[in-house]
Design a protein around this motif. Structure first.
Motif, short mmCIF file in Angstrom:
data_model
loop_
_atom_site.label_atom_id
_atom_site.label_comp_id
_atom_site.label_asym_id
_atom_site.label_seq_id
_atom_site.Cartn_x
_atom_site.Cartn_y
_atom_site.Cartn_z
N THR A 22 0.40 -1.22 -0.45
CA THR A 22 -0.31 -0.37 -0.37
C THR A 22 0.64 1.41 0.08
OG1 THR A 22 0.05 -0.25 2.12
CG2 THR A 22 -2.32 -1.21 1.17
N VAL A 23 2.28 0.88 -0.60
CA VAL A 23 3.02 1.74 -0.52
C VAL A 23 4.20 2.41 -1.73
CG1 VAL A 23 5.42 3.70 0.22
CG2 VAL A 23 3.85 2.95 2.35
N ALA A 24 3.54 3.62 -2.67
CA ALA A 24 4.33 3.86 -3.87
C ALA A 24 5.17 4.36 -3.30
CB ALA A 24 3.49 3.93 -4.94
N THR A 25 6.86 3.99 -3.78
CA THR A 25 7.54 4.97 -3.23
C THR A 25 8.10 5.93 -4.90
OG1 THR A 25 8.47 4.10 -1.62
CG2 THR A 25 9.88 5.34 -2.15
N HIS A 26 7.91 7.56 -4.56
CA HIS A 26 8.95 7.91 -5.87
C HIS A 26 9.91 8.48 -6.25
CE1 HIS A 26 8.69 11.40 -8.74
NE2 HIS A 26 7.75 11.52 -9.33
N VAL A 27 10.58 7.38 -7.82
CA VAL A 27 11.58 7.67 -8.16
C VAL A 27 12.23 8.93 -8.63
CG1 VAL A 27 13.76 6.52 -8.77
CG2 VAL A 27 11.43 4.85 -7.88
N ARG A 28 11.36 9.81 -9.98
CA ARG A 28 11.53 10.13 -10.26
C ARG A 28 10.42 10.51 -11.34
NH1 ARG A 28 14.96 6.46 -13.08
NH2 ARG A 28 17.45 7.19 -11.69
N THR A 29 10.31 12.42 -12.21
CA THR A 29 9.80 12.78 -13.03
C THR A 29 10.35 12.21 -13.94
OG1 THR A 29 8.28 14.13 -10.99
CG2 THR A 29 8.25 14.75 -13.58
N LEU A 30 9.62 12.03 -15.00
CA LEU A 30 10.15 11.90 -16.21
C LEU A 30 9.87 12.81 -17.43
CD1 LEU A 30 10.42 7.83 -17.24
CD2 LEU A 30 12.10 9.68 -16.41
N THR A 31 10.66 14.21 -18.00
CA THR A 31 9.15 14.90 -19.20
C THR A 31 10.18 14.26 -20.58
OG1 THR A 31 11.02 16.92 -17.77
CG2 THR A 31 8.93 16.55 -16.81
N SER A 32 9.84 15.39 -21.41
CA SER A 32 10.67 14.97 -22.55
C SER A 32 9.58 16.12 -23.68
CB SER A 32 10.73 14.43 -23.28
OG SER A 32 10.83 13.91 -24.86
N SER A 33 10.48 16.74 -24.56
CA SER A 33 9.95 17.41 -25.80
C SER A 33 8.85 16.60 -26.15
CB SER A 33 9.86 18.40 -26.64
OG SER A 33 11.47 17.63 -27.08
N TYR A 34 8.95 15.62 -26.34
CA TYR A 34 8.22 14.22 -27.14
C TYR A 34 7.20 14.03 -26.63
CZ TYR A 34 12.35 13.95 -29.59
OH TYR A 34 13.29 14.00 -30.28
N PHE A 35 6.35 14.51 -24.93
CA PHE A 35 5.65 14.18 -24.31
C PHE A 35 4.47 15.13 -24.80
CE2 PHE A 35 8.01 11.73 -20.78
CZ PHE A 35 8.76 10.92 -21.96
N VAL A 36 3.71 15.11 -25.60
CA VAL A 36 3.41 16.04 -26.07
C VAL A 36 1.19 15.93 -25.79
CG1 VAL A 36 2.04 17.29 -27.88
CG2 VAL A 36 4.58 15.99 -28.24
N ALA A 37 0.87 14.62 -25.42
CA ALA A 37 -0.56 14.61 -25.08
C ALA A 37 0.04 13.08 -24.71
CB ALA A 37 -1.19 14.39 -26.19
N PRO A 38 0.83 11.93 -23.74
CA PRO A 38 0.90 11.02 -23.24
C PRO A 38 -0.15 10.66 -23.11
CG PRO A 38 1.90 12.08 -21.76
CD PRO A 38 1.30 13.13 -22.75
#
Length: 435
Positions: free
Chosen positions: A174-190
């Protein structure tokens, strides 16, 4: 000059009618004559129940559900959980259909045990303070012999859409540990993700012209793209490197509203929902390169949202049979309800003489496949020569509305369904529950 213009316009109109005429008529213009409720496994009143969060009423507007399997050393499933991606604030913040008014309320992840029926919210540990959380498509890698699993999800945050990476530990499910946020100009409307390894995945982008464009262009152009279905969207393959950077590769281009995506259990086939054209694209996958080759298309009787494979290789597809009704629900119009439809797509098996089963009686198949459903898929979608399409569940919205993702647990035959603007999760059992 006028005649040349008229000829070009006529040609373009003919192409549009050929590509989009069927979904435009059946999903936009016509109102489907769906029943109050139908479940292929028996009377829905005896077999189906909607599971809700009775305490805080936060298990609603769930877009995606996936299985999180716990495996032993021999890759046998020892236990199976369901992860749910939900956003109670979707009516105020939806970057796909609008509106985009209030991104402050946070979405939620939930975990459901298929063995015990227990339902719990998932705590997001180490999540960046002030970072929006509006989860859409999710996927998780199976846990083997108690090892942690990587979870990736699409996050439609206020400034831009991102991919969030978490770790789930079977010791603390019941615990999700955040690792990272991924960003990219390719992520137009994921929109949707399908893992190919613990650190790589296919990713759909559902629009080129999005609601994020300046008003009024965003809502107008996005709606035009949704209804007209130009081939402007794509599937990419993304690999996360140890330093957190990514490798991005276009895998399939020229798709109309690429929505849900799913990888078959053997990793050799990728299914992609084309919402605007009411069809599912099946691609052959090269596991060594992640390259995709279009294999076939299968038409469905609604705008498909998400696609999920079961253990036996059958694809479960859920979606929206009537777009104007969905828009009315999105706009919170009084009394509005939007229908639901879910089907299975199963490859046709060759008979002993080499002929595909169903082709021997192709005329009767075309006229009446999916004959058990109150509204047969054959009324709307021509039969496929390669696959069998059969209705699992359908409703005019009275029993369950705005279907997005369907799952079938092949071990038990239990069917699960989520709704984009619905409260709770629909669960239909193979045996009567006397509900």
């Amino acid at each position: 000059m006028f005649y040349k213009f008229a000829a070009v316009l006529t040609t373009l109109l003919a192409i549009f009618v050929y590509r989009s005429g069927r979904p435009l008529f059946h999903i936009v213009l016509a109102v489907p004559d769906l029943p109050k409720g139908y479940f292929a496994g028996g009377d829905y009143r005896d077999h189906c129940v909607v599971i809700k969060d009775e305490k805080d009423n936060c298990l609603n507007h769930c877009e995606h559900i996936i299985f999180w399997d716990h495996l032993d050393e021999e890759d046998h499933v020892t236990s199976r959980f369901i992860l749910l991606s939900c956003d109670p604030g979707r009516r105020a913040w939806n970057t796909v259909l609008g509106p985009m008014n209030d991104p402050d309320p946070l979405g939620h992840l939930w975990i459901y045990s298929t063995e015990t029926g227990s339902l719990s919210p998932i705590v997001l540990a180490n999540y960046p303070e002030g970072h929006d959380f509006h989860p859409l498509g999710i996927d998780v890698y199976p846990s083997k012999a108690g090892a942690p699993s990587n979870l990736f999800l699409v996050n439609h945050a206020r400034e831009n859409s991102t991919i969030e990476q978490f770790v789930l530990d079977p010791a603390q499910p019941t615990v999700a540990t955040h690792v990272r946020t991924l960003t990219s100009s390719y992520f137009v409307a994921p929109n949707s993700v399908a893992l190919t390894s613990p650190t790589s995945f296919y990713l759909t982008n559902d629009h080129l012209m999005t609601y994020r464009l300046p008003r009024p262009f965003g809502s107008i152009l996005s709606t035009i793209e949704t209804i007209s279905g130009p081939p402007l969207t794509w599937v990419a393959h993304v690999t996360v490197l140890p330093d957190g950077s990514i490798e991005h590769k276009f895998a399939a281009l020229g798709i109309a509203f690429a929505n849900g995506v799913a990888l078959s259990r053997d990793g050799l086939q990728l299914a992609v929902a084309s919402s605007s054209l009411a069809k599912v694209h099946f691609y052959k996958r090269d596991p060594s390169t992640n390259d995709l080759t279009l294999d076939r298309d299968v038409l469905v009787p609604f705008g498909p949202d998400n696609v999920m494979y079961d253990d036996d290789g059958t694809l479960i597809v859920a979606g929206h049979p009537h777009f104007p009704s969905l828009v009315a629900v999105v706009e919170s119009k009084p009394g509005a309800k939007a229908p639901s439809w879910a089907v299975s797509i199963r490859p046709v098996v060759a008979s002993e003489d080499g002929e595909l089963e169903g082709q021997k009686n192709s005329h009767s198949k075309k006229a009446g496949y999916d004959s058990r459903a109150p509204l047969s898929a054959s009324v709307i979608a021509p039969a496929s020569s390669t696959d069998e399409v059969e209705t699992i569940f359908q409703s005019d919205g009275s029993v369950y509305e705005t279907a997005t993702t369907g799952l079938i647990d092949s071990r038990t035959g239990t069917f699960y369904l989520t709704g984009l603007y619905e409260d709770g999760v629909l669960v239909c059992y193979p045996e009567s529950r006397n509900i």
